[in-house]
Design an enzyme around this catalytic site. Structure first.
Site, mmCIF file in Angstrom:
data_model
loop_
_atom_site.group_PDB
_atom_site.id
_atom_site.type_symbol
_atom_site.label_atom_id
_atom_site.label_comp_id
_atom_site.label_asym_id
_atom_site.label_seq_id
_atom_site.Cartn_x
_atom_site.Cartn_y
_atom_site.Cartn_z
ATOM 1 N N GLY A 12 -13.495 -0.578 3.947
ATOM 2 C CA GLY A 12 -13.408 -2.004 4.256
ATOM 3 C C GLY A 12 -12.396 -2.689 3.351
ATOM 4 O O GLY A 12 -11.926 -2.088 2.367
ATOM 5 N N ASP A 13 -12.045 -3.923 3.711
ATOM 6 C CA ASP A 13 -11.102 -4.718 2.916
ATOM 7 C C ASP A 13 -9.739 -4.044 2.781
ATOM 8 O O ASP A 13 -9.063 -4.190 1.766
ATOM 9 C CB ASP A 13 -11.675 -5.008 1.508
ATOM 10 C CG ASP A 13 -12.996 -5.719 1.594
ATOM 11 O OD1 ASP A 13 -13.086 -6.658 2.395
ATOM 12 O OD2 ASP A 13 -13.937 -5.323 0.889
ATOM 13 N N GLU A 14 -9.318 -3.354 3.813
ATOM 14 C CA GLU A 14 -8.023 -2.668 3.769
ATOM 15 C C GLU A 14 -6.865 -3.624 4.032
ATOM 16 O O GLU A 14 -5.701 -3.240 3.919
ATOM 17 C CB GLU A 14 -7.978 -1.537 4.809
ATOM 18 C CG GLU A 14 -8.980 -0.411 4.579
ATOM 19 C CD GLU A 14 -10.294 -0.650 5.293
ATOM 20 O OE1 GLU A 14 -10.517 -1.780 5.781
ATOM 21 O OE2 GLU A 14 -11.114 0.285 5.362
ATOM 22 N N GLY A 40 -15.045 -10.355 6.128
ATOM 23 C CA GLY A 40 -14.224 -11.451 5.629
ATOM 24 C C GLY A 40 -12.779 -11.056 5.829
ATOM 25 O O GLY A 40 -12.280 -10.165 5.150
ATOM 26 N N THR A 42 -9.000 -12.131 5.586
ATOM 27 C CA THR A 42 -8.151 -13.143 4.981
ATOM 28 C C THR A 42 -6.770 -13.115 5.614
ATOM 29 O O THR A 42 -6.157 -12.060 5.734
ATOM 30 C CB THR A 42 -8.025 -12.875 3.464
ATOM 31 O OG1 THR A 42 -9.346 -12.727 2.937
ATOM 32 C CG2 THR A 42 -7.321 -14.025 2.748
ATOM 33 N N ARG A 301 -17.472 -10.912 -4.946
ATOM 34 C CA ARG A 301 -17.710 -9.844 -5.916
ATOM 35 C C ARG A 301 -16.402 -9.123 -6.267
ATOM 36 O O ARG A 301 -15.532 -8.964 -5.415
ATOM 37 C CB ARG A 301 -18.676 -8.800 -5.334
ATOM 38 C CG ARG A 301 -20.086 -9.321 -5.144
ATOM 39 C CD ARG A 301 -20.991 -8.252 -4.563
ATOM 40 N NE ARG A 301 -20.742 -8.024 -3.143
ATOM 41 C CZ ARG A 301 -21.409 -7.136 -2.402
ATOM 42 N NH1 ARG A 301 -22.327 -6.383 -2.944
ATOM 43 N NH2 ARG A 301 -21.146 -6.998 -1.121
ATOM 44 N N SER A 411 3.022 -2.788 4.199
ATOM 45 C CA SER A 411 2.804 -4.203 3.900
ATOM 46 C C SER A 411 2.887 -4.413 2.391
ATOM 47 O O SER A 411 2.222 -3.738 1.616
ATOM 48 C CB SER A 411 1.440 -4.624 4.445
ATOM 49 O OG SER A 411 1.082 -5.879 3.937
#
Ligand code: IMP
Ligand code: MG
Length: 422
Positions: A12-14, A40, A42, A301, A411
């Site tokens: 996650g959050d990649e 989430g 962003t 977190r 990116s």
């Protein structure tokens, strides 16, 4: 662009939010198919930062149809506030957002049970987002959940909610937690139901009309491969199928209508919450946190950090059928002298070139590293493959090769313009 499933290839959050936003330019329809507001995403547009939890990132572009599919669990209060938040900053949310009738609803007792179960687990806790995701999917599987179609039917909702509150209050009392007031929950959920009614529809037939028209559909994955309920590091996972198959079951669009799978991964590894992370390293965590990077978008977190794990990402290619890779956060490694990449695991004498299923074994595994010389040059201003330092290109080519998929996007920062098509 054809029909593309986008998945997270790590924990996650990649950086899926940004990549989805970039790819949405060419899509007609963007669909969320699993998870809930535990996600989430962003997105930066210019200096403006948007964090989306339930609504597909496609909402930030004009003339895109956004769908919250049947596989998502919807917290209606959260969804209303997300819509309101977007409207307040001038984003149109009217006629461009559709929510599945059969998506399950998250209730306050789900959130409370999520929190209580974590307390009960003590040191074995999962480290959930406490958004009630696990208990909501639990009710769905147990066939005792309420769906959006129930929420928007006033009479039916009141009746079903009364039963649910009664039952769940007994469970909450057994945990020593405060019972919920039916009146209060009913009032807030009825209001949210009224607000959301115009958005709720049969998204399966809507998506099939889009398929028939030849629209390009982007399936927006949430969380990541190793948080998948089947393929992740169970029980340290979320409660949905975050891998590519989830895009089919979570939308009602069949596998043979899909054209391509894009895997998003960071140039290193992060994880938020508990569970094994073989390449975890204090050195890289301290460096990234000192740069102000790697704090969770949903819970704030500090994320756990580690070196790139190609055993994990190769596994991700296998279970998702990843064709193309989008590597993000490359600029996070700009100052590193020697970059490590995990190419295998060792548990005592036993060596692994795949991920063992037993989390206890995985937690014991020591990574076997290959080393790459760092480029030690800022990459955030690079706008083409040629503008990237040669050592950076070598590194990216190596991790794509180890992951067994094609490098598609590099990116170098959160902005739309910091996207290099390889
Ligand atoms: P839950 O989905 O809130 O039940 O949390 C289960 C696990 O998945 C925890 O380790 C969470 O930190 C993790 N998790 C859930 N959603 C996300 C996400 O969007 N990004 C990263 N981790 C997540
Ligand atoms: Mg996230």
């Amino acid at each position: 662009m054809a029909n593309t499933i986008l998945v997270g290839a790590q924990w996650g959050d990649e950086g899926k939010g940004k990549i989805i936003d970039v790819l949405t330019e060419q899509a007609d329809v963007v669909v969320r198919t699993q998870g809930g507001n535990n996600a989430g995403h962003t997105v930066f547009i210019g200096q403006k930062k948007y964090v989306l939890h339930l609504i597909p990132s496609g909402i930030l572009r004009k003339k895109k149809t956004c769908v919250i599919g049947n596989g998502v669990v919807v917290d209606p209060i959260g969804l209303v506030s997300e819509i309101e938040g977007l409207r307040k900053i001038g984003v149109k949310v009217n006629g461009n957002l559709f929510v599945s009738e059969t998506a399950h609803v998250v209730f306050p007792y789900h959130r409370e049970l999520d929190a209580q179960r974590e307390v009960l687990k003590g040191k074995n806790k999962i480290g959930t987002t406490k958004r009630g995701i696990g208990p909501a999917y639990g009710d769905k599987a147990a066939r005792v959940g309420l769906r959006m179609i129930d929420l928007i039917n006033a009479e039916r909702f009141e009746q079903k909610l009364a039963t649910k509150i009664k039952e769940n209050n007994e469970v909450l009392k057994a945990f020593g937690a405060k019972p919920l007031s039916f009146k209060e929950v009913h009032k807030t959920y009825r209001e949210a139901g009224n607000y959301l009614r115009p958005f709720v529809t049969n998204t399966v037939t809507l998506l099939h009309q889009a398929v028939r028209r030849g629209d390009d559909i982007l399936f927006e994955g949430a969380q990541g491969t190793f948080l998948d309920i089947d393929h992740g590091t169970y029980p340290y996972v979320t409660s949905s199928n975050t891998t590519s198959g989830g895009a089919c079951t979570g939308s009602g669009v069949a596998p043979n209508r899909m054209d391509r799978v894009v895997g998003v991964l960071k140039a290193y590894t992060t994880r938020v919450g508990e569970g094994p992370l073989p390449t975890e390293s204090a050195e890289i965590a301290d460096m990234l946190h000192a740069m102000g990077r790697e704090f969770g978008a949903t819970t704030g977190r500090a994320r756990r950090c580690g070196w790139f794990d190609s055993v994990a990402t190769r596994h991700a290619t296998m279970v998702n059928g990843i064709d193309d890779l989008a590597v993000t956060n490359i600029d996070g490694l700009d100052t590193v002298e020697t970059i490590k990449v995990c190419i295998g695991y060792r548990d005592g004498k036993k060596k692994y070139d795949y991920m063992p299923n037993d989390v206890e074994v995985l937690a014991r595994c020591e990574p076997v590293y290959a080393e790459f010389p760092g480029w030690r040059t800022p990459t955030d201003k690079a706008r083409s493959w040629k503008q990237l330092p040669p050592k950076c290109r070598e590194y990216l080519k190596a991790i794509a090769e180890l992951t067994e998929a094609k490098l598609f996007i590099a990116s170098v920062g959160p902005g739309r313009e910091q996207t290099i098509f390889v």
